[in-house]
Design a protein around this motif. Structure first.
Motif, PDB file in Angstrom:
ATOM      1  N   GLY A   4       0.812  -1.206   0.000  1.00 29.46           N
ATOM      2  CA  GLY A   4       0.000   0.000   0.000  1.00 29.46           C
ATOM      3  C   GLY A   4       0.842   1.251   0.000  1.00 29.46           C
ATOM      4  N   ASP A   5       0.163   2.398  -0.010  1.00 24.62           N
ATOM      5  CA  ASP A   5       0.805   3.707  -0.088  1.00 24.62           C
ATOM      6  C   ASP A   5       0.621   4.462   1.223  1.00 24.62           C
ATOM      7  N   THR A   6       1.716   5.075   1.691  1.00 27.09           N
ATOM      8  CA  THR A   6       1.695   5.822   2.946  1.00 27.09           C
ATOM      9  C   THR A   6       2.369   7.170   2.752  1.00 27.09           C
ATOM     10  N   ARG A   7       1.693   8.230   3.188  1.00 27.86           N
ATOM     11  CA  ARG A   7       2.268   9.577   3.190  1.00 27.86           C
ATOM     12  C   ARG A   7       2.962   9.805   4.538  1.00 27.86           C
ATOM     13  N   VAL A   8       4.220  10.229   4.475  1.00 30.63           N
ATOM     14  CA  VAL A   8       4.993  10.494   5.686  1.00 30.63           C
ATOM     15  C   VAL A   8       5.324  11.978   5.729  1.00 30.63           C
ATOM     16  N   SER A   9       4.975  12.621   6.837  1.00 33.25           N
ATOM     17  CA  SER A   9       5.268  14.040   7.041  1.00 33.25           C
ATOM     18  C   SER A   9       6.375  14.180   8.076  1.00 33.25           C
ATOM     19  N   VAL A  10       7.406  14.941   7.743  1.00 39.68           N
ATOM     20  CA  VAL A  10       8.557  15.133   8.629  1.00 39.68           C
ATOM     21  C   VAL A  10       8.614  16.589   9.057  1.00 39.68           C
ATOM     22  N   GLY A  11       8.648  16.797  10.370  1.00 34.19           N
ATOM     23  CA  GLY A  11       8.746  18.146  10.916  1.00 34.19           C
ATOM     24  C   GLY A  11       9.774  18.199  12.025  1.00 34.19           C
ATOM     25  N   PRO A  12       9.898  19.316  12.706  1.00 39.16           N
ATOM     26  CA  PRO A  12      10.926  19.457  13.744  1.00 39.16           C
ATOM     27  C   PRO A  12      10.747  18.512  14.920  1.00 39.16           C
ATOM     28  N   ASP A  13       9.526  18.032  15.132  1.00 39.19           N
ATOM     29  CA  ASP A  13       9.263  17.143  16.267  1.00 39.19           C
ATOM     30  C   ASP A  13       9.275  15.662  15.901  1.00 39.19           C
ATOM     31  N   GLY A  14       9.559  15.348  14.645  1.00 37.69           N
ATOM     32  CA  GLY A  14       9.588  13.954  14.235  1.00 37.69           C
ATOM     33  C   GLY A  14       8.755  13.726  13.001  1.00 37.69           C
ATOM     34  N   LEU A  15       8.207  12.518  12.880  1.00 38.51           N
ATOM     35  CA  LEU A  15       7.415  12.211  11.695  1.00 38.51           C
ATOM     36  C   LEU A  15       6.071  11.608  12.071  1.00 38.51           C
ATOM     37  N   THR A  16       5.113  11.829  11.183  1.00 36.87           N
ATOM     38  CA  THR A  16       3.795  11.216  11.283  1.00 36.87           C
ATOM     39  C   THR A  16       3.495  10.556   9.949  1.00 36.87           C
ATOM     40  N   TYR A  17       2.554   9.630   9.938  1.00 36.84           N
ATOM     41  CA  TYR A  17       2.275   8.906   8.705  1.00 36.84           C
ATOM     42  C   TYR A  17       0.816   8.488   8.663  1.00 36.84           C
ATOM     43  N   ALA A  18       0.305   8.357   7.434  1.00 32.99           N
ATOM     44  CA  ALA A  18      -1.066   7.905   7.219  1.00 32.99           C
ATOM     45  C   ALA A  18      -1.185   7.427   5.786  1.00 32.99           C
ATOM     46  N   ALA A  19      -2.075   6.483   5.561  1.00 35.04           N
ATOM     47  CA  ALA A  19      -2.343   6.031   4.199  1.00 35.04           C
ATOM     48  C   ALA A  19      -2.855   7.198   3.374  1.00 35.04           C
ATOM     49  N   GLY A  20      -2.481   7.233   2.092  1.00 33.18           N
ATOM     50  CA  GLY A  20      -2.953   8.317   1.247  1.00 33.18           C
ATOM     51  C   GLY A  20      -2.394   8.255  -0.156  1.00 33.18           C
ATOM     52  N   ASP A  21      -2.904   9.138  -1.000  1.00 29.91           N
ATOM     53  CA  ASP A  21      -2.471   9.214  -2.390  1.00 29.91           C
ATOM     54  C   ASP A  21      -1.083   9.855  -2.466  1.00 29.91           C
ATOM     55  N   LEU A  22      -0.218   9.336  -3.348  1.00 30.14           N
ATOM     56  CA  LEU A  22       1.160   9.795  -3.438  1.00 30.14           C
ATOM     57  C   LEU A  22       1.462  10.566  -4.725  1.00 30.14           C
ATOM     58  N   ALA A  23       0.450  10.932  -5.472  1.00 29.36           N
ATOM     59  CA  ALA A  23       0.657  11.506  -6.804  1.00 29.36           C
ATOM     60  C   ALA A  23       1.491  12.780  -6.776  1.00 29.36           C
ATOM     61  N   ASP A  24       1.439  13.537  -5.684  1.00 27.89           N
ATOM     62  CA  ASP A  24       2.142  14.818  -5.622  1.00 27.89           C
ATOM     63  C   ASP A  24       3.477  14.731  -4.898  1.00 27.89           C
ATOM     64  N   LEU A  25       3.953  13.523  -4.572  1.00 25.92           N
ATOM     65  CA  LEU A  25       5.131  13.357  -3.733  1.00 25.92           C
ATOM     66  C   LEU A  25       6.252  12.596  -4.431  1.00 25.92           C
ATOM     67  N   THR A  26       7.483  12.851  -3.998  1.00 21.50           N
ATOM     68  CA  THR A  26       8.564  11.909  -4.265  1.00 21.50           C
ATOM     69  C   THR A  26       8.233  10.627  -3.522  1.00 21.50           C
ATOM     70  N   VAL A  27       8.482   9.494  -4.181  1.00 19.04           N
ATOM     71  CA  VAL A  27       8.082   8.198  -3.621  1.00 19.04           C
ATOM     72  C   VAL A  27       9.294   7.280  -3.501  1.00 19.04           C
ATOM     73  N   LEU A  28       9.382   6.604  -2.371  1.00 14.24           N
ATOM     74  CA  LEU A  28      10.326   5.502  -2.188  1.00 14.24           C
ATOM     75  C   LEU A  28       9.540   4.204  -2.279  1.00 14.24           C
ATOM     76  N   GLU A  29       9.894   3.372  -3.246  1.00 21.34           N
ATOM     77  CA  GLU A  29       9.238   2.080  -3.422  1.00 21.34           C
ATOM     78  C   GLU A  29      10.086   0.966  -2.818  1.00 21.34           C
ATOM     79  N   PHE A  30       9.434   0.048  -2.119  1.00 19.27           N
ATOM     80  CA  PHE A  30      10.108  -1.103  -1.535  1.00 19.27           C
ATOM     81  C   PHE A  30       9.249  -2.345  -1.712  1.00 19.27           C
ATOM     82  N   ASP A  31       9.885  -3.498  -1.937  1.00 15.93           N
ATOM     83  CA  ASP A  31       9.186  -4.733  -1.632  1.00 15.93           C
ATOM     84  C   ASP A  31       9.222  -4.880  -0.117  1.00 15.93           C
ATOM     85  N   ALA A  32       8.421  -5.790   0.432  1.00 14.93           N
ATOM     86  CA  ALA A  32       8.293  -5.872   1.887  1.00 14.93           C
ATOM     87  C   ALA A  32       9.621  -6.192   2.569  1.00 14.93           C
TER      88      ALA A  32
END
Length: 271
Positions: free
Chosen positions: A210-238
């Motif tokens: 699946g696809d997950t959007r990760v947001s990085v800020g000064p306090d760390g990172l948060t993440y949630a499932a979401g569309d990645l069309a507007d982002l740089t993407v890192l693809e991995f097999d499991a």
């Protein structure tokens, strides 16, 4: 695919089944003649140190579950920053114990831990909070996942040290995918002065693809499932995702801005 989500009680049987299989592989490899002082994929650890590490953490889990069940206070969490160094010291502290004795102790501890995990009720799985030595209070299901991380990844480490070609079990990788975002959250060390950014993580196959959007800020990172069309993407097999998150390899495929990808991949300290 709820049976492949160990964070829910529906995934309990699958998770524990895979843990049993990996633990048997781990001890079958560790008890072979001539391997006790062999190198592993875990820097500076020999096979005997991996077994010592498993004994150390599992026996601590017993104390922590007893405290949680009894409503007892434990000391504040040590923190994950010093985890790598301390875990290494604790794992190596068993070097005077013979191979046969330490492997037997590890097997005995594992059997006891499985009995404890198997007895957890649906309410316990997500509602019983147990204070982890390094990370603090966590739902009980994390301890089943920690056993899978230890036996799954450290079995990979023994094989890596052998110099033979090998790969991570697909079942291990699939089950660990959701927990790797938790691992990243716990080990992110962003520059507080740096500009916040987002990146996409795509798992391309397996039970937790699946696809997950990760947001990085000064306090760390948060993440949630979401569309990645507007982002740089890192693809991995499991498998490569799990091994990359644990710092065992530099995996993944960049789709987009390499600078953003490099910035993200270099956020983390190792445990």
């Amino acid at each position: 695919m709820g049976s492949w989500n160990g964070m829910t009680y529906e995934g309990k049987d699958t998770l524990l089944r895979v843990v049993r299989h990996e633990a048997e592989d781990f001890y079958a490899l560790a008890e072979q003649p001539g391997v006790w002082e062999a190198p592993t994929g875990c820097a500076e650890w020999q096979v005997r140190d991996l077994v010592g590490h498993l004994v150390d953490v599992t026996e601590n889990y017993f104390e922590r579950f007893d405290a949680a069940r009894g409503g007892l206070e434990v000391e504040p969490a040590y923190g994950v920053r010093g985890m790598a160094e301390r875990a290494g010291e604790r794992g190596r502290s068993f070097r005077d114990v013979t191979q046969a004795e330490l492997v037997e102790r590890g097997r005995t501890d594992f059997a006891k831990m499985m009995g404890l995990l198997e007895a957890l009720t649906p309410e316990d799985w997500t509602g019983l909070n147990v204070s982890h030595y390094y990370m603090g209070r966590l739902p009980a299901h994390f301890y089943a996942a920690f056993q899978l991380m230890d036996y799954g990844v450290h079995t990979w480490d023994i094989r890596e040290g052998s110099g033979r070609e090998h790969a991570l079990s697909g079942e291990v990788a699939d089950l660990l995918v959701p927990y790797m975002f938790v691992l990243w959250s716990a080990t992110a060390a962003p520059d507080p002065e740096a500009t916040p950014f987002e990146i996409g993580i795509r798992i391309t196959g397996g039970a937790n693809a699946g696809d997950t959007r990760v947001s990085v800020g000064p306090d760390g990172l948060t993440y949630a499932a979401g569309d990645l069309a507007d982002l740089t993407v890192l693809e991995f097999d499991a498998g490569s995702f799990v091994l990359t998150a644990f710092g065992r390899c530099h995996g993944g495929t960049v789709r987009g801005d390499r600078e953003v990808a490099d910035r993200f991949l270099n956020l983390f300290f190792r445990i």
